[in-house]
Design a protein around this motif. Structure first.
Motif, PDB file in Angstrom:
ATOM      1  N   UNK A 340      39.043  40.698  38.811  1.00  0.00           N
ATOM      2  CA  UNK A 340      39.009  40.659  40.280  1.00  0.00           C
ATOM      3  C   UNK A 340      37.553  40.857  40.656  1.00  0.00           C
ATOM      4  N   UNK A 341      36.932  39.830  41.243  1.00  0.00           N
ATOM      5  CA  UNK A 341      35.503  39.937  41.562  1.00  0.00           C
ATOM      6  C   UNK A 341      35.190  39.109  42.798  1.00  0.00           C
ATOM      7  N   UNK A 342      34.729  39.772  43.828  1.00  0.00           N
ATOM      8  CA  UNK A 342      34.328  39.168  45.099  1.00  0.00           C
ATOM      9  C   UNK A 342      33.850  40.291  46.003  1.00  0.00           C
ATOM     10  N   UNK A 343      33.502  39.974  47.225  1.00  0.00           N
ATOM     11  CA  UNK A 343      33.077  41.002  48.171  1.00  0.00           C
ATOM     12  C   UNK A 343      34.201  42.010  48.402  1.00  0.00           C
ATOM     13  N   UNK A 345      36.246  44.031  50.564  1.00  0.00           N
ATOM     14  CA  UNK A 345      36.599  44.086  51.986  1.00  0.00           C
ATOM     15  C   UNK A 345      38.074  44.431  52.079  1.00  0.00           C
ATOM     16  N   UNK A 346      38.455  45.096  53.176  1.00  0.00           N
ATOM     17  CA  UNK A 346      39.816  45.589  53.303  1.00  0.00           C
ATOM     18  C   UNK A 346      40.869  44.522  53.139  1.00  0.00           C
ATOM     19  N   UNK A 347      40.692  43.365  53.799  1.00  0.00           N
ATOM     20  CA  UNK A 347      41.735  42.333  53.757  1.00  0.00           C
ATOM     21  C   UNK A 347      41.853  41.671  52.390  1.00  0.00           C
ATOM     22  N   UNK A 348      40.813  41.793  51.568  1.00  0.00           N
ATOM     23  CA  UNK A 348      40.876  41.241  50.213  1.00  0.00           C
ATOM     24  C   UNK A 348      41.652  42.151  49.256  1.00  0.00           C
ATOM     25  N   UNK A 349      41.887  43.383  49.666  1.00  0.00           N
ATOM     26  CA  UNK A 349      42.726  44.361  48.949  1.00  0.00           C
ATOM     27  C   UNK A 349      42.368  44.504  47.460  1.00  0.00           C
ATOM     28  N   UNK A 350      41.147  44.926  47.175  1.00  0.00           N
ATOM     29  CA  UNK A 350      40.725  45.015  45.770  1.00  0.00           C
ATOM     30  C   UNK A 350      41.589  45.933  44.921  1.00  0.00           C
ATOM     31  N   UNK A 351      42.154  46.982  45.527  1.00  0.00           N
ATOM     32  CA  UNK A 351      42.916  47.962  44.749  1.00  0.00           C
ATOM     33  C   UNK A 351      44.421  47.722  44.792  1.00  0.00           C
ATOM     34  N   UNK A 372      43.260  43.802  29.404  1.00  0.00           N
ATOM     35  CA  UNK A 372      41.978  44.333  29.865  1.00  0.00           C
ATOM     36  C   UNK A 372      41.752  43.829  31.281  1.00  0.00           C
ATOM     37  N   UNK A 373      41.176  44.675  32.120  1.00  0.00           N
ATOM     38  CA  UNK A 373      40.958  44.279  33.503  1.00  0.00           C
ATOM     39  C   UNK A 373      39.591  44.752  33.988  1.00  0.00           C
ATOM     40  N   UNK A 374      38.916  43.864  34.717  1.00  0.00           N
ATOM     41  CA  UNK A 374      37.563  44.121  35.201  1.00  0.00           C
ATOM     42  C   UNK A 374      37.527  43.891  36.707  1.00  0.00           C
ATOM     43  N   UNK A 375      36.894  44.832  37.421  1.00  0.00           N
ATOM     44  CA  UNK A 375      36.603  44.657  38.844  1.00  0.00           C
ATOM     45  C   UNK A 375      35.088  44.570  39.027  1.00  0.00           C
ATOM     46  N   UNK A 403      39.835  49.285  31.178  1.00  0.00           N
ATOM     47  CA  UNK A 403      39.596  49.007  32.588  1.00  0.00           C
ATOM     48  C   UNK A 403      38.130  49.284  32.895  1.00  0.00           C
ATOM     49  N   UNK A 404      37.454  48.320  33.551  1.00  0.00           N
ATOM     50  CA  UNK A 404      36.018  48.464  33.813  1.00  0.00           C
ATOM     51  C   UNK A 404      35.697  48.060  35.242  1.00  0.00           C
TER      52      UNK A 404
END
Length: 537
Positions: A340-343, A345-351, A372-375, A403-404
Protein backbone atom coordinates in the motif's frame (compact mmCIF):
# COMPACT_ATOMS: atom_id res chain seq x y z
CA UNK A 1 -2.32 10.81 -35.10
CA UNK A 2 -0.13 12.82 -37.44
CA UNK A 3 2.32 15.46 -36.25
CA UNK A 4 -0.01 18.09 -37.70
CA UNK A 5 -2.67 17.10 -35.18
CA UNK A 6 -0.34 18.24 -32.39
CA UNK A 7 0.46 21.65 -33.87
CA UNK A 8 -1.85 23.64 -31.57
CA UNK A 9 0.37 25.43 -29.07
CA UNK A 10 -0.42 24.61 -25.42
CA UNK A 11 0.89 25.85 -22.07
CA UNK A 12 0.23 23.30 -19.31
CA UNK A 13 0.03 24.98 -15.88
CA UNK A 14 0.55 22.70 -12.88
CA UNK A 15 1.49 23.34 -9.27
CA UNK A 16 3.62 20.19 -9.30
CA UNK A 17 5.57 18.07 -11.77
CA UNK A 18 6.94 14.62 -10.91
CA UNK A 19 9.72 14.44 -13.47
CA UNK A 20 12.67 12.71 -11.84
CA UNK A 21 13.89 11.70 -8.39
CA UNK A 22 16.46 14.48 -8.65
CA UNK A 23 13.84 17.24 -9.10
CA UNK A 24 11.69 17.82 -5.99
CA UNK A 25 8.76 19.64 -7.57
CA UNK A 26 5.92 17.29 -6.64
CA UNK A 27 4.03 15.84 -3.68
CA UNK A 28 2.05 12.94 -5.10
CA UNK A 29 -0.39 11.80 -7.75
CA UNK A 30 -1.01 15.17 -9.39
CA UNK A 31 2.72 15.54 -9.93
CA UNK A 32 3.19 11.97 -11.14
CA UNK A 33 0.41 12.52 -13.67
CA UNK A 34 1.90 15.81 -14.88
CA UNK A 35 5.30 14.17 -15.22
CA UNK A 36 3.90 11.38 -17.38
CA UNK A 37 2.03 13.92 -19.50
CA UNK A 38 5.25 15.86 -20.10
CA UNK A 39 7.12 12.68 -21.09
CA UNK A 40 4.45 11.66 -23.57
CA UNK A 41 4.14 15.17 -25.00
CA UNK A 42 7.85 15.01 -25.77
CA UNK A 43 7.70 11.48 -27.20
CA UNK A 44 4.82 12.48 -29.49
CA UNK A 45 6.51 15.76 -30.48
CA UNK A 46 3.53 17.78 -29.31
CA UNK A 47 3.62 21.58 -29.34
CA UNK A 48 3.29 21.83 -25.55
CA UNK A 49 5.28 23.41 -22.74
CA UNK A 50 4.91 23.12 -18.97
CA UNK A 51 4.65 26.02 -16.53
CA UNK A 52 5.31 25.35 -12.86
CA UNK A 53 7.02 26.61 -9.72
CA UNK A 54 10.56 25.86 -8.58
CA UNK A 55 10.05 24.88 -4.94
CA UNK A 56 13.14 25.68 -2.89
CA UNK A 57 12.33 23.07 -0.23
CA UNK A 58 10.18 20.84 -2.40
CA UNK A 59 7.24 19.23 -0.61
CA UNK A 60 9.41 17.94 2.22
CA UNK A 61 11.93 15.21 2.92
CA UNK A 62 10.33 12.42 4.92
CA UNK A 63 12.63 11.06 7.61
CA UNK A 64 12.34 9.58 11.11
CA UNK A 65 12.81 10.91 14.60
CA UNK A 66 15.03 9.12 17.10
CA UNK A 67 12.11 6.86 18.07
CA UNK A 68 11.45 6.09 14.36
CA UNK A 69 8.24 8.13 14.26
CA UNK A 70 7.46 10.38 11.31
CA UNK A 71 9.67 13.42 10.85
CA UNK A 72 9.32 16.32 8.40
CA UNK A 73 12.55 17.85 7.16
CA UNK A 74 12.78 20.89 4.92
CA UNK A 75 16.02 20.94 2.98
CA UNK A 76 17.10 23.40 0.30
CA UNK A 77 17.40 21.87 -3.16
CA UNK A 78 19.60 23.18 -5.96
CA UNK A 79 19.66 21.98 -9.55
CA UNK A 80 22.60 22.48 -11.88
CA UNK A 81 20.67 20.97 -14.80
CA UNK A 82 18.13 23.83 -14.90
CA UNK A 83 18.96 26.74 -17.20
CA UNK A 84 18.55 30.29 -15.99
CA UNK A 85 16.54 32.01 -18.72
CA UNK A 86 17.75 35.34 -17.26
CA UNK A 87 14.13 36.52 -17.52
CA UNK A 88 13.12 38.70 -14.58
CA UNK A 89 9.82 40.53 -14.16
CA UNK A 90 7.48 41.70 -11.43
CA UNK A 91 3.93 40.85 -10.38
CA UNK A 92 1.94 42.54 -7.66
CA UNK A 93 1.02 40.45 -4.61
CA UNK A 94 -0.48 42.00 -1.48
CA UNK A 95 0.31 45.49 -2.77
CA UNK A 96 3.99 44.61 -3.14
CA UNK A 97 6.00 44.32 -6.34
CA UNK A 98 7.46 40.82 -6.31
CA UNK A 99 10.30 39.80 -8.60
CA UNK A 100 9.96 36.53 -10.50
CA UNK A 101 12.84 34.59 -12.02
CA UNK A 102 12.36 31.81 -14.58
CA UNK A 103 14.36 28.62 -15.05
CA UNK A 104 14.04 26.13 -17.89
CA UNK A 105 14.14 22.35 -17.79
CA UNK A 106 15.24 21.56 -21.36
CA UNK A 107 13.62 18.61 -23.12
CA UNK A 108 16.79 16.56 -23.40
CA UNK A 109 17.52 16.44 -19.66
CA UNK A 110 14.75 14.00 -18.72
CA UNK A 111 13.04 13.49 -22.10
CA UNK A 112 10.07 15.74 -21.35
CA UNK A 113 8.37 18.69 -22.95
CA UNK A 114 10.20 21.91 -22.01
CA UNK A 115 9.10 23.12 -18.56
CA UNK A 116 9.49 26.67 -17.25
CA UNK A 117 9.80 26.95 -13.49
CA UNK A 118 9.02 30.25 -11.77
CA UNK A 119 10.57 31.32 -8.47
CA UNK A 120 10.42 34.34 -6.18
CA UNK A 121 13.59 33.27 -4.38
CA UNK A 122 15.61 35.84 -6.29
CA UNK A 123 17.42 39.14 -5.87
CA UNK A 124 15.27 42.16 -5.12
CA UNK A 125 12.72 40.35 -2.97
CA UNK A 126 12.39 40.55 0.79
CA UNK A 127 12.13 37.45 2.98
CA UNK A 128 8.34 37.27 2.69
CA UNK A 129 8.34 37.47 -1.10
CA UNK A 130 11.12 34.90 -1.35
CA UNK A 131 9.12 32.50 0.83
CA UNK A 132 6.30 32.29 -1.72
CA UNK A 133 8.21 29.64 -3.66
CA UNK A 134 9.70 27.85 -0.66
CA UNK A 135 7.15 25.14 0.26
CA UNK A 136 4.78 23.30 -2.07
CA UNK A 137 1.27 23.81 -0.61
CA UNK A 138 2.33 26.14 2.17
CA UNK A 139 0.16 25.89 5.32
CA UNK A 140 -0.28 29.68 5.62
CA UNK A 141 -3.33 30.85 3.62
CA UNK A 142 -1.82 34.10 2.34
CA UNK A 143 1.32 32.38 1.09
CA UNK A 144 -0.66 29.56 -0.52
CA UNK A 145 -2.82 32.03 -2.46
CA UNK A 146 0.33 33.95 -3.41
CA UNK A 147 1.69 30.68 -4.81
CA UNK A 148 -1.43 30.34 -6.97
CA UNK A 149 -0.90 33.91 -8.16
CA UNK A 150 2.73 33.17 -8.97
CA UNK A 151 1.68 30.18 -11.07
CA UNK A 152 -1.32 31.83 -12.73
CA UNK A 153 -0.54 35.54 -13.08
CA UNK A 154 3.22 34.96 -13.13
CA UNK A 155 2.97 32.16 -15.68
CA UNK A 156 0.64 34.11 -17.99
CA UNK A 157 2.78 37.24 -17.77
CA UNK A 158 5.96 35.28 -18.48
CA UNK A 159 4.43 33.82 -21.63
CA UNK A 160 3.19 37.23 -22.70
CA UNK A 161 6.41 39.20 -22.28
CA UNK A 162 8.50 36.46 -23.90
CA UNK A 163 6.31 36.02 -26.99
CA UNK A 164 5.33 32.49 -25.96
CA UNK A 165 1.58 33.04 -25.65
CA UNK A 166 -0.09 29.73 -26.59
CA UNK A 167 -3.34 29.05 -28.37
CA UNK A 168 -4.47 27.05 -25.34
CA UNK A 169 -3.89 27.57 -21.61
CA UNK A 170 -4.40 24.26 -19.79
CA UNK A 171 -5.01 24.51 -16.04
CA UNK A 172 -4.18 21.19 -14.37
CA UNK A 173 -6.38 21.78 -11.32
CA UNK A 174 -7.61 25.27 -10.45
CA UNK A 175 -4.39 26.55 -8.87
CA UNK A 176 -3.63 28.74 -11.91
CA UNK A 177 -7.11 30.26 -12.33
CA UNK A 178 -5.77 33.76 -11.55
CA UNK A 179 -4.27 33.61 -15.05
CA UNK A 180 -7.79 33.88 -16.45
CA UNK A 181 -8.31 37.26 -14.81
CA UNK A 182 -4.93 38.45 -16.06
CA UNK A 183 -5.83 37.40 -19.60
CA UNK A 184 -9.34 38.84 -19.41
CA UNK A 185 -8.10 42.39 -18.81
CA UNK A 186 -6.65 42.56 -22.37
CA UNK A 187 -9.94 42.86 -24.25
CA UNK A 188 -12.50 42.10 -21.53
CA UNK A 189 -14.32 39.64 -23.76
CA UNK A 190 -15.34 36.51 -21.89
CA UNK A 191 -16.18 34.53 -25.03
CA UNK A 192 -12.76 35.24 -26.49
CA UNK A 193 -11.14 34.25 -23.20
CA UNK A 194 -13.01 30.94 -23.16
CA UNK A 195 -11.56 29.99 -26.53
CA UNK A 196 -8.12 29.87 -24.91
CA UNK A 197 -8.66 27.95 -21.64
CA UNK A 198 -9.23 24.31 -20.76
CA UNK A 199 -9.43 22.95 -17.23
CA UNK A 200 -8.75 19.56 -15.65
CA UNK A 201 -10.47 18.92 -12.33
CA UNK A 202 -9.18 16.24 -9.98
CA UNK A 203 -11.51 16.86 -7.04
CA UNK A 204 -14.60 14.60 -6.78
CA UNK A 205 -16.36 16.46 -3.97
CA UNK A 206 -17.66 20.01 -4.08
CA UNK A 207 -16.55 20.62 -0.49
CA UNK A 208 -13.00 19.66 -1.45
CA UNK A 209 -12.65 22.47 -3.97
CA UNK A 210 -10.68 25.40 -2.64
CA UNK A 211 -12.64 28.49 -1.63
CA UNK A 212 -11.66 31.86 -0.18
CA UNK A 213 -13.42 34.99 0.94
CA UNK A 214 -13.68 37.39 -1.96
CA UNK A 215 -12.35 40.36 0.03
CA UNK A 216 -9.32 38.35 1.10
CA UNK A 217 -8.43 37.67 -2.54
CA UNK A 218 -9.19 41.23 -3.61
CA UNK A 219 -6.80 42.59 -1.01
CA UNK A 220 -4.06 40.25 -2.24
CA UNK A 221 -4.53 41.41 -5.81
CA UNK A 222 -5.66 37.99 -7.03
CA UNK A 223 -7.84 39.56 -9.75
CA UNK A 224 -5.34 42.17 -10.87
CA UNK A 225 -6.86 45.41 -12.11
CA UNK A 226 -10.42 44.16 -12.64
CA UNK A 227 -13.33 45.93 -10.99
CA UNK A 228 -15.49 44.14 -8.43
CA UNK A 229 -18.43 43.70 -10.85
CA UNK A 230 -16.04 42.22 -13.42
CA UNK A 231 -14.59 39.81 -10.84
CA UNK A 232 -18.05 38.68 -9.79
CA UNK A 233 -19.15 38.19 -13.39
CA UNK A 234 -16.04 36.42 -14.69
CA UNK A 235 -15.47 34.36 -11.53
CA UNK A 236 -19.14 33.38 -11.09
CA UNK A 237 -18.81 34.53 -7.48
CA UNK A 238 -21.56 33.60 -5.01
CA UNK A 239 -21.97 36.05 -2.16
CA UNK A 240 -18.55 36.73 -0.66
CA UNK A 241 -17.13 33.32 -1.56
CA UNK A 242 -14.80 32.68 -4.49
CA UNK A 243 -14.71 29.02 -5.55
CA UNK A 244 -11.54 28.42 -7.59
CA UNK A 245 -12.86 25.37 -9.45
CA UNK A 246 -16.22 26.98 -10.20
CA UNK A 247 -14.42 29.99 -11.64
CA UNK A 248 -12.26 27.71 -13.78
CA UNK A 249 -15.37 25.91 -15.05
CA UNK A 250 -16.84 29.30 -15.97
CA UNK A 251 -13.86 30.68 -17.89
CA UNK A 252 -12.92 27.46 -19.72
CA UNK A 253 -14.25 26.37 -23.11
CA UNK A 254 -14.20 22.78 -21.89
CA UNK A 255 -13.24 20.86 -18.75
CA UNK A 256 -12.39 17.27 -18.10
CA UNK A 257 -12.58 14.92 -15.19
CA UNK A 258 -9.89 12.25 -14.89
CA UNK A 259 -11.86 9.00 -15.13
CA UNK A 260 -15.21 7.91 -16.52
CA UNK A 261 -16.72 7.62 -13.03
CA UNK A 262 -15.23 10.95 -12.00
CA UNK A 263 -16.83 12.53 -15.06
CA UNK A 264 -20.24 11.28 -13.96
CA UNK A 265 -19.63 12.48 -10.40
CA UNK A 266 -18.38 15.89 -11.57
CA UNK A 267 -21.28 16.55 -13.92
CA UNK A 268 -23.73 15.72 -11.15
CA UNK A 269 -21.75 17.75 -8.60
CA UNK A 270 -21.79 20.93 -10.71
CA UNK A 271 -25.18 20.39 -12.38
CA UNK A 272 -26.89 23.29 -10.62
CA UNK A 273 -24.64 25.78 -12.41
CA UNK A 274 -25.99 26.59 -15.88
CA UNK A 275 -23.18 28.94 -16.92
CA UNK A 276 -20.26 26.52 -16.69
CA UNK A 277 -18.58 24.70 -19.55
CA UNK A 278 -19.09 21.13 -20.65
CA UNK A 279 -17.33 18.53 -18.47
CA UNK A 280 -16.05 15.51 -20.35
CA UNK A 281 -13.53 12.97 -19.07
CA UNK A 282 -10.06 11.84 -20.05
CA UNK A 283 -8.96 8.92 -17.93
CA UNK A 284 -5.55 9.40 -16.34
CA UNK A 285 -2.62 7.28 -17.43
CA UNK A 286 1.07 6.87 -16.70
CA UNK A 287 4.10 6.79 -18.95
CA UNK A 288 4.93 3.17 -19.64
CA UNK A 289 8.33 3.94 -21.12
CA UNK A 290 9.38 5.49 -17.80
CA UNK A 291 7.74 3.07 -15.37
CA UNK A 292 7.92 -0.41 -16.92
CA UNK A 293 10.69 -2.90 -16.21
CA UNK A 294 11.94 -3.84 -19.66
CA UNK A 295 12.68 -7.47 -18.80
CA UNK A 296 9.12 -7.89 -17.52
CA UNK A 297 7.77 -6.20 -20.63
CA UNK A 298 9.75 -8.51 -22.91
CA UNK A 299 8.44 -11.52 -21.00
CA UNK A 300 4.89 -10.20 -21.31
CA UNK A 301 5.20 -9.88 -25.07
CA UNK A 302 6.53 -13.45 -25.21
CA UNK A 303 3.74 -14.70 -22.90
CA UNK A 304 6.55 -16.09 -20.75
CA UNK A 305 5.24 -16.56 -17.20
CA UNK A 306 8.38 -18.40 -16.12
CA UNK A 307 10.52 -15.35 -16.88
CA UNK A 308 7.95 -13.03 -15.34
CA UNK A 309 8.12 -15.03 -12.09
CA UNK A 310 11.91 -15.13 -12.00
CA UNK A 311 12.21 -11.44 -12.83
CA UNK A 312 9.65 -10.52 -10.15
CA UNK A 313 11.72 -12.37 -7.56
CA UNK A 314 14.83 -10.47 -8.65
CA UNK A 315 12.95 -7.17 -8.40
CA UNK A 316 11.56 -8.15 -4.99
CA UNK A 317 15.11 -8.77 -3.83
CA UNK A 318 16.04 -5.21 -4.83
CA UNK A 319 13.02 -3.82 -2.96
CA UNK A 320 13.77 -5.96 0.09
CA UNK A 321 17.26 -4.49 0.34
CA UNK A 322 15.51 -1.14 0.82
CA UNK A 323 13.30 -2.71 3.49
CA UNK A 324 16.31 -4.14 5.29
CA UNK A 325 18.16 -0.85 5.11
CA UNK A 326 15.25 1.22 6.42
CA UNK A 327 13.70 -1.01 9.07
CA UNK A 328 16.12 -3.91 9.63
CA UNK A 329 13.80 -6.68 8.42
CA UNK A 330 14.73 -9.44 5.98
CA UNK A 331 11.89 -10.21 3.58
CA UNK A 332 11.74 -13.34 1.43
CA UNK A 333 11.21 -13.02 -2.35
CA UNK A 334 9.33 -16.35 -2.35
CA UNK A 335 6.62 -14.90 -0.09
CA UNK A 336 3.52 -13.08 -1.36
CA UNK A 337 4.09 -9.35 -0.85
CA UNK A 338 1.39 -6.69 -0.60
CA UNK A 339 2.15 -2.99 -1.00
CA UNK A 340 0.00 0.00 0.00
CA UNK A 341 1.82 3.12 -1.17
CA UNK A 342 0.44 6.57 -2.00
CA UNK A 343 -0.27 9.87 -0.27
CA UNK A 344 -1.48 9.34 3.30
CA UNK A 345 -4.96 10.88 3.39
CA UNK A 346 -8.07 10.03 5.37
CA UNK A 347 -10.26 8.99 2.44
CA UNK A 348 -7.53 6.67 1.13
CA UNK A 349 -7.78 4.74 4.44
CA UNK A 350 -4.17 3.53 4.71
CA UNK A 351 -4.85 1.56 7.91
CA UNK A 352 -8.16 -0.01 6.82
CA UNK A 353 -7.10 -3.67 6.87
CA UNK A 354 -5.59 -3.30 10.35
CA UNK A 355 -8.83 -2.12 11.99
CA UNK A 356 -9.84 -5.71 12.74
CA UNK A 357 -6.57 -6.22 14.53
CA UNK A 358 -7.21 -9.81 15.62
CA UNK A 359 -7.91 -10.93 12.08
CA UNK A 360 -5.06 -8.87 10.67
CA UNK A 361 -2.63 -10.46 13.13
CA UNK A 362 -3.95 -13.93 12.38
CA UNK A 363 -3.45 -13.50 8.63
CA UNK A 364 0.07 -12.13 9.08
CA UNK A 365 0.98 -15.02 11.38
CA UNK A 366 -0.41 -17.81 9.17
CA UNK A 367 2.53 -20.11 8.48
CA UNK A 368 0.61 -22.06 5.82
CA UNK A 369 0.22 -18.97 3.67
CA UNK A 370 3.06 -16.59 4.59
CA UNK A 371 2.55 -12.94 3.79
CA UNK A 372 4.64 -9.76 3.75
CA UNK A 373 3.17 -6.28 3.66
CA UNK A 374 4.72 -2.86 3.07
CA UNK A 375 3.27 0.62 3.57
CA UNK A 376 4.79 3.83 2.22
CA UNK A 377 3.57 7.36 1.61
CA UNK A 378 3.81 10.95 2.73
CA UNK A 379 1.15 12.62 4.86
CA UNK A 380 0.67 16.33 4.35
CA UNK A 381 3.37 17.71 6.67
CA UNK A 382 0.85 19.52 8.89
CA UNK A 383 -1.92 16.91 8.84
CA UNK A 384 -1.50 15.49 12.32
CA UNK A 385 -4.24 12.93 11.81
CA UNK A 386 -2.48 11.42 8.80
CA UNK A 387 0.86 11.54 10.62
CA UNK A 388 -0.71 9.74 13.58
CA UNK A 389 -1.96 7.02 11.22
CA UNK A 390 1.53 6.63 9.77
CA UNK A 391 3.03 6.36 13.26
CA UNK A 392 0.37 3.91 14.44
CA UNK A 393 1.14 1.60 11.52
CA UNK A 394 4.84 1.86 12.28
CA UNK A 395 4.22 1.01 15.93
CA UNK A 396 2.13 -1.98 14.88
CA UNK A 397 4.97 -3.16 12.63
CA UNK A 398 7.16 -3.73 15.70
CA UNK A 399 4.99 -6.80 16.38
CA UNK A 400 5.50 -8.30 12.92
CA UNK A 401 8.82 -9.11 11.26
CA UNK A 402 6.87 -9.38 7.97
CA UNK A 403 5.40 -5.84 8.12
CA UNK A 404 7.34 -2.71 7.11
CA UNK A 405 6.58 1.02 6.99
CA UNK A 406 8.95 2.86 4.66
CA UNK A 407 9.76 6.55 4.40
CA UNK A 408 10.82 8.64 1.41
CA UNK A 409 7.97 7.76 -0.93
CA UNK A 410 9.15 9.60 -4.03
CA UNK A 411 9.70 8.49 -7.61
CA UNK A 412 12.65 6.18 -6.93
CA UNK A 413 11.02 4.30 -4.05
CA UNK A 414 7.72 4.23 -5.93
CA UNK A 415 9.45 2.44 -8.81
CA UNK A 416 10.96 -0.16 -6.48
CA UNK A 417 7.60 -0.79 -4.84
CA UNK A 418 5.77 -1.21 -8.15
CA UNK A 419 8.49 -3.56 -9.37
CA UNK A 420 8.48 -5.65 -6.20
CA UNK A 421 4.80 -5.87 -5.30
CA UNK A 422 2.76 -9.00 -5.96
CA UNK A 423 -0.43 -7.29 -4.81
CA UNK A 424 -1.08 -3.54 -5.04
CA UNK A 425 -3.61 -2.60 -2.35
CA UNK A 426 -5.90 0.36 -3.01
CA UNK A 427 -8.87 0.98 -0.72
CA UNK A 428 -10.22 4.54 -0.98
CA UNK A 429 -13.79 5.41 -0.08
CA UNK A 430 -15.70 4.85 -3.33
CA UNK A 431 -16.26 8.01 -5.44
CA UNK A 432 -13.64 9.91 -3.43
CA UNK A 433 -10.70 8.86 -5.60
CA UNK A 434 -11.10 10.85 -8.82
CA UNK A 435 -8.79 8.49 -10.66
CA UNK A 436 -5.67 7.26 -8.88
CA UNK A 437 -2.79 6.00 -10.99
CA UNK A 438 -0.38 4.03 -8.80
CA UNK A 439 -2.10 0.73 -9.58
CA UNK A 440 -1.55 1.30 -13.29
CA UNK A 441 2.22 1.29 -13.03
CA UNK A 442 2.08 -1.59 -10.57
CA UNK A 443 0.11 -3.62 -13.12
CA UNK A 444 2.64 -2.75 -15.84
CA UNK A 445 5.20 -4.47 -13.62
CA UNK A 446 3.32 -7.67 -12.87
CA UNK A 447 1.44 -6.71 -9.68
CA UNK A 448 -2.24 -7.55 -9.31
CA UNK A 449 -4.62 -4.88 -8.04
CA UNK A 450 -6.66 -5.51 -4.89
CA UNK A 451 -8.98 -2.53 -4.83
CA UNK A 452 -12.30 -0.97 -4.04
CA UNK A 453 -14.26 -0.15 -7.20
CA UNK A 454 -13.33 3.48 -7.72
CA UNK A 455 -11.54 5.80 -10.13
CA UNK A 456 -9.63 4.30 -13.04
CA UNK A 457 -10.15 0.77 -11.70
CA UNK A 458 -13.76 0.84 -12.94
CA UNK A 459 -12.45 1.01 -16.52
CA UNK A 460 -9.87 -1.74 -16.08
CA UNK A 461 -10.70 -4.37 -13.54
CA UNK A 462 -12.52 -7.64 -14.04
CA UNK A 463 -12.31 -11.12 -12.54
CA UNK A 464 -9.56 -12.16 -14.92
CA UNK A 465 -7.08 -9.35 -14.10
CA UNK A 466 -7.76 -8.03 -10.57
CA UNK A 467 -9.26 -8.66 -7.16
CA UNK A 468 -12.11 -6.21 -6.58
CA UNK A 469 -13.95 -5.57 -3.34
CA UNK A 470 -17.75 -5.44 -3.76
CA UNK A 471 -19.31 -1.98 -3.63
CA UNK A 472 -20.63 -1.16 -0.17
CA UNK A 473 -24.04 0.50 -0.14
CA UNK A 474 -24.07 1.72 3.46
CA UNK A 475 -24.28 5.48 3.98
CA UNK A 476 -22.90 5.13 7.51
CA UNK A 477 -19.15 5.75 7.43
CA UNK A 478 -18.31 3.22 10.13
CA UNK A 479 -20.47 0.47 8.62
CA UNK A 480 -19.04 1.23 5.17
CA UNK A 481 -15.46 1.00 6.40
CA UNK A 482 -16.14 -2.23 8.27
CA UNK A 483 -17.77 -3.80 5.22
CA UNK A 484 -14.93 -2.73 2.92
CA UNK A 485 -12.36 -4.03 5.40
CA UNK A 486 -14.10 -7.38 5.69
CA UNK A 487 -14.46 -7.73 1.92
CA UNK A 488 -10.78 -6.97 1.32
CA UNK A 489 -9.59 -9.32 4.05
CA UNK A 490 -11.91 -12.03 2.70
CA UNK A 491 -10.38 -11.60 -0.75
CA UNK A 492 -6.91 -11.79 0.73
CA UNK A 493 -7.46 -14.73 3.08
CA UNK A 494 -9.73 -16.93 1.01
CA UNK A 495 -8.80 -16.17 -2.59
CA UNK A 496 -5.46 -14.42 -3.05
CA UNK A 497 -3.26 -16.37 -0.65
CA UNK A 498 -4.53 -19.84 -1.66
CA UNK A 499 -4.21 -18.96 -5.35
CA UNK A 500 -0.63 -17.68 -4.97
CA UNK A 501 0.58 -20.78 -3.14
CA UNK A 502 -1.64 -23.57 -4.46
CA UNK A 503 -2.83 -22.50 -7.93
CA UNK A 504 0.27 -21.09 -9.53
CA UNK A 505 -0.92 -21.58 -13.08
CA UNK A 506 -4.10 -19.61 -12.34
CA UNK A 507 -2.04 -16.90 -10.65
CA UNK A 508 0.34 -16.65 -13.61
CA UNK A 509 -2.56 -16.39 -16.03
CA UNK A 510 -4.09 -13.56 -14.01
CA UNK A 511 -0.79 -11.67 -13.84
CA UNK A 512 -0.27 -11.96 -17.59
CA UNK A 513 -3.84 -10.89 -18.26
CA UNK A 514 -3.39 -7.83 -16.04
CA UNK A 515 -0.15 -6.85 -17.77
CA UNK A 516 -1.77 -7.21 -21.18
CA UNK A 517 -4.92 -5.31 -20.23
CA UNK A 518 -3.10 -2.31 -18.79
CA UNK A 519 -1.63 -1.43 -22.21
CA UNK A 520 -2.09 0.54 -24.30
CA UNK A 521 -5.07 2.41 -22.81
CA UNK A 522 -3.40 3.28 -19.51
CA UNK A 523 -0.19 4.46 -21.14
CA UNK A 524 0.03 8.27 -21.07
CA UNK A 525 0.68 8.44 -24.82
CA UNK A 526 -3.02 7.66 -25.26
CA UNK A 527 -3.89 10.29 -22.66
CA UNK A 528 -1.71 12.97 -24.29
CA UNK A 529 -3.26 12.25 -27.69
CA UNK A 530 -6.75 12.41 -26.21
CA UNK A 531 -6.10 15.86 -24.72
CA UNK A 532 -5.38 17.15 -28.22
CA UNK A 533 -8.43 15.39 -29.66
CA UNK A 534 -10.93 16.39 -26.97
CA UNK A 535 -9.56 19.55 -25.38
CA UNK A 536 -6.99 21.45 -27.42
CA UNK A 537 -7.92 21.20 -31.09
Amino acid sequence: MSAQDFSTSVAYFSMEFGIDQALKTYSGGLGYLAGSHMRSANALNQNLIGVGILWKYGYYDQTRKADNSHEVMFREHMYSFLEDTTVRFQIEIDKKQVWVAVYLLPSQVFNTAPIYFLTTDTDGNDAWARSISYHLYDKEATIKVAQCMLLGIGGAKFLEINNKEPEVYHFNEAHAVSAAFYLYKKNKNLEELRKKIVFTTHTPEEAGNEKHELNFLLNLGFFGELTLPEVISVGLVEGNVFNHSLAALHVAKKANAVSKLHGEVSRKMWSKYSKICQITHITNAQNKAYWVDHALEAARLNKDSVTINSRKKALKTILFKEVADQVGKLFDPEVLTIVWARRFAGYKRPDLITRDIERFNRILNNSKYPLQIIWAGKPYPFDQGAIDTFNALHNLSYLHPNMAILTGYELALSKKLKDGADIWLNNPVVTREASGTSGMTAAMNGALNLSTFDGWICEFANESNSFISPITKSQNDLARDQADMKNILDKLEFEILPMYYEQKEKWNKKVLQSMNDIVPFFDSNRMAEEYYQKMYN
